[in-house]
Design a protein around this motif. Structure first.
Motif, PDB file in Angstrom:
ATOM      1  N   ARG A 149      -3.721  -6.485   6.947  1.00  0.00           N
ATOM      2  CA  ARG A 149      -2.972  -6.921   8.131  1.00  0.00           C
ATOM      3  C   ARG A 149      -1.750  -7.764   7.742  1.00  0.00           C
ATOM      4  O   ARG A 149      -0.724  -7.726   8.407  1.00  0.00           O
ATOM      5  CB  ARG A 149      -3.869  -7.743   9.050  1.00  0.00           C
ATOM      6  N   ARG A 150      -1.900  -8.536   6.681  1.00  0.00           N
ATOM      7  CA  ARG A 150      -0.904  -9.566   6.353  1.00  0.00           C
ATOM      8  C   ARG A 150       0.263  -9.059   5.522  1.00  0.00           C
ATOM      9  O   ARG A 150       1.412  -9.482   5.743  1.00  0.00           O
ATOM     10  CB  ARG A 150      -1.625 -10.705   5.621  1.00  0.00           C
ATOM     11  N   LEU A 151       0.013  -8.170   4.567  1.00  0.00           N
ATOM     12  CA  LEU A 151       1.052  -7.772   3.631  1.00  0.00           C
ATOM     13  C   LEU A 151       1.939  -6.668   4.200  1.00  0.00           C
ATOM     14  O   LEU A 151       1.481  -5.829   4.980  1.00  0.00           O
ATOM     15  CB  LEU A 151       0.417  -7.290   2.328  1.00  0.00           C
ATOM     16  N   PRO A 152       3.228  -6.643   3.799  1.00  0.00           N
ATOM     17  CA  PRO A 152       4.107  -5.532   4.197  1.00  0.00           C
ATOM     18  C   PRO A 152       3.539  -4.208   3.703  1.00  0.00           C
ATOM     19  O   PRO A 152       3.062  -4.110   2.573  1.00  0.00           O
ATOM     20  CB  PRO A 152       5.434  -5.867   3.496  1.00  0.00           C
ATOM     21  N   GLN A 153       3.589  -3.211   4.566  1.00  0.00           N
ATOM     22  CA  GLN A 153       2.944  -1.938   4.255  1.00  0.00           C
ATOM     23  C   GLN A 153       3.978  -0.838   4.056  1.00  0.00           C
ATOM     24  O   GLN A 153       5.072  -0.906   4.623  1.00  0.00           O
ATOM     25  CB  GLN A 153       1.956  -1.583   5.368  1.00  0.00           C
ATOM     26  N   PRO A 154       3.652   0.164   3.228  1.00  0.00           N
ATOM     27  CA  PRO A 154       2.372   0.364   2.535  1.00  0.00           C
ATOM     28  C   PRO A 154       2.199  -0.622   1.378  1.00  0.00           C
ATOM     29  O   PRO A 154       3.174  -0.987   0.732  1.00  0.00           O
ATOM     30  CB  PRO A 154       2.467   1.807   2.039  1.00  0.00           C
ATOM     31  N   VAL A 155       0.952  -1.005   1.129  1.00  0.00           N
ATOM     32  CA  VAL A 155       0.641  -1.945   0.062  1.00  0.00           C
ATOM     33  C   VAL A 155      -0.162  -1.218  -1.012  1.00  0.00           C
ATOM     34  O   VAL A 155      -1.095  -0.474  -0.709  1.00  0.00           O
ATOM     35  CB  VAL A 155      -0.123  -3.179   0.612  1.00  0.00           C
ATOM     36  N   THR A 156       0.213  -1.406  -2.252  1.00  0.00           N
ATOM     37  CA  THR A 156      -0.414  -0.662  -3.342  1.00  0.00           C
ATOM     38  C   THR A 156      -1.832  -1.153  -3.604  1.00  0.00           C
ATOM     39  O   THR A 156      -2.196  -2.291  -3.281  1.00  0.00           O
ATOM     40  CB  THR A 156       0.400  -0.815  -4.637  1.00  0.00           C
ATOM     41  N   ALA A 157      -2.618  -0.294  -4.239  1.00  0.00           N
ATOM     42  CA  ALA A 157      -3.991  -0.654  -4.583  1.00  0.00           C
ATOM     43  C   ALA A 157      -4.017  -1.817  -5.561  1.00  0.00           C
ATOM     44  O   ALA A 157      -4.872  -2.698  -5.468  1.00  0.00           O
ATOM     45  CB  ALA A 157      -4.712   0.565  -5.174  1.00  0.00           C
ATOM     46  N   SER A 158      -3.069  -1.855  -6.502  1.00  0.00           N
ATOM     47  CA  SER A 158      -3.042  -2.955  -7.474  1.00  0.00           C
ATOM     48  C   SER A 158      -2.758  -4.285  -6.794  1.00  0.00           C
ATOM     49  O   SER A 158      -3.344  -5.317  -7.151  1.00  0.00           O
ATOM     50  CB  SER A 158      -2.006  -2.675  -8.561  1.00  0.00           C
ATOM     51  N   ARG A 159      -1.881  -4.276  -5.782  1.00  0.00           N
ATOM     52  CA  ARG A 159      -1.598  -5.517  -5.053  1.00  0.00           C
ATOM     53  C   ARG A 159      -2.820  -5.950  -4.246  1.00  0.00           C
ATOM     54  O   ARG A 159      -3.169  -7.135  -4.209  1.00  0.00           O
ATOM     55  CB  ARG A 159      -0.394  -5.315  -4.124  1.00  0.00           C
ATOM     56  N   LEU A 160      -3.485  -5.005  -3.607  1.00  0.00           N
ATOM     57  CA  LEU A 160      -4.702  -5.313  -2.856  1.00  0.00           C
ATOM     58  C   LEU A 160      -5.794  -5.848  -3.785  1.00  0.00           C
ATOM     59  O   LEU A 160      -6.503  -6.807  -3.437  1.00  0.00           O
ATOM     60  CB  LEU A 160      -5.205  -4.076  -2.126  1.00  0.00           C
ATOM     61  N   SER A 161      -5.909  -5.256  -4.957  1.00  0.00           N
ATOM     62  CA  SER A 161      -6.898  -5.718  -5.930  1.00  0.00           C
ATOM     63  C   SER A 161      -6.612  -7.156  -6.360  1.00  0.00           C
ATOM     64  O   SER A 161      -7.520  -7.991  -6.453  1.00  0.00           O
ATOM     65  CB  SER A 161      -6.891  -4.791  -7.147  1.00  0.00           C
ATOM     66  N   GLU A 162      -5.336  -7.449  -6.592  1.00  0.00           N
ATOM     67  CA  GLU A 162      -4.948  -8.799  -6.998  1.00  0.00           C
ATOM     68  C   GLU A 162      -5.202  -9.824  -5.895  1.00  0.00           C
ATOM     69  O   GLU A 162      -5.711 -10.915  -6.142  1.00  0.00           O
ATOM     70  CB  GLU A 162      -3.464  -8.805  -7.385  1.00  0.00           C
ATOM     71  N   GLU A 163      -4.851  -9.461  -4.663  1.00  0.00           N
ATOM     72  CA  GLU A 163      -4.980 -10.391  -3.541  1.00  0.00           C
ATOM     73  C   GLU A 163      -6.440 -10.669  -3.189  1.00  0.00           C
ATOM     74  O   GLU A 163      -6.786 -11.765  -2.767  1.00  0.00           O
ATOM     75  CB  GLU A 163      -4.257  -9.833  -2.312  1.00  0.00           C
ATOM     76  N   THR A 164      -7.285  -9.671  -3.325  1.00  0.00           N
ATOM     77  CA  THR A 164      -8.689  -9.817  -2.914  1.00  0.00           C
ATOM     78  C   THR A 164      -9.618 -10.199  -4.057  1.00  0.00           C
ATOM     79  O   THR A 164     -10.779 -10.550  -3.826  1.00  0.00           O
ATOM     80  CB  THR A 164      -9.203  -8.516  -2.272  1.00  0.00           C
TER      81      THR A 164
END
Length: 234
Positions: free
Chosen positions: A15-30
């Motif tokens: 919900r928070r990050l500008p989309q589309p958001v990469t899997a690597s960015r999601l992995s880092e954030e979570t």
């Protein structure tokens, strides 16, 4: 991390990050591996979340079934975003991030036109960067102590630069324009005290619980201040 918490964090990040958001960015954030991330994306999709994209492309949260549609007027959107911009200036990083996450959830449920309004509001809150003294203690622990009603041990430097060790029952925080204050019941003095949070040099969890006395103590404090005010008006 529990599975439910992990999935909630992933949804918040989408919900928070500008989309589309990469899997690597999601992995880092979570804070999960890519393999776990792909499994979690599949779990969310199975639960009804409409998430477009794939590995190597990026993900976009198109529809979130956990959030019902809602609508706000333009001035209501402005008020919410103004409150968030003020929150970002109080010097409490954990509270500020919680506000951003909550706002991301709200924006995710808005129609496109209102979501664009939220991204381009005209009202802003501002203060000088040096207007508020820096806070160095663990604010998450301080808030938790207020909510869960357990004692704290603090090292406090007062306005005369005298350092004392105190055991307190924390009752509530006040965020002013240029300072953050803590209302507490001092166990040594057996009375209410107000502390400048930036002057608390050390903070640790105590062993004493004062549940369920917080609400009663707050009533006593308000009654005491009203009595003092009435006497001062005579």
């Amino acid at each position: 991390m529990a599975r439910t918490d992990r999935l909630m964090r992933l949804m918040d990040t989408l919900r928070r990050l500008p989309q589309p958001v990469t899997a690597s960015r999601l992995s880092e954030e979570t804070g999960v591996s890519l393999r776990q991330l792909y499994r979690d994306i599949a779990t969310l999709r199975a639960g009804g979340a409409l998430i477009d994209g794939a590995a190597g492309i990026g993900y976009t949260l198109v529809e979130d079934p956990a959030l019902p549609p809602q609508s706000f007027s333009r001035i209501e959107i402005e008020a919410l975003m103004l409150a968030l911009s003020g929150l970002e200036q109080i010097g409490d990083d954990g509270l500020t991030q919680a506000g951003r996450n909550a706002m991301a959830r709200i924006i995710a449920t808005l129609p496109d036109a209102q979501a664009r309004q939220a991204m381009h509001t005209v009202l802003r809150s501002w203060r000088r960067p040096d207007a508020r003294p820096a806070v160095t203690i663990d604010m998450d622990l301080l808030r938790e102590a207020c909510w869960e009603e357990f004692s704290l041990q603090i090292t406090y430097r007062d306005l005369r630069e005298q350092v004392t060790e105190r055991k307190i029952w924390p009752l509530g925080l006040s965020y002013g324009a240029d300072k953050m204050m803590l209302l507490a019941h001092c166990r040594l003095r057996q009375d209410f005290r107000i502390f400048h949070v930036n002057r608390i040099e050390q903070l640790s969890r105590g062993e004493e619980s004062f549940r369920p006395r917080r609400v009663g103590l707050l009533r006593d404090y308000v009654a005491q201040r009203r009595k003092e005010y009435a006497q001062a008006q005579r």
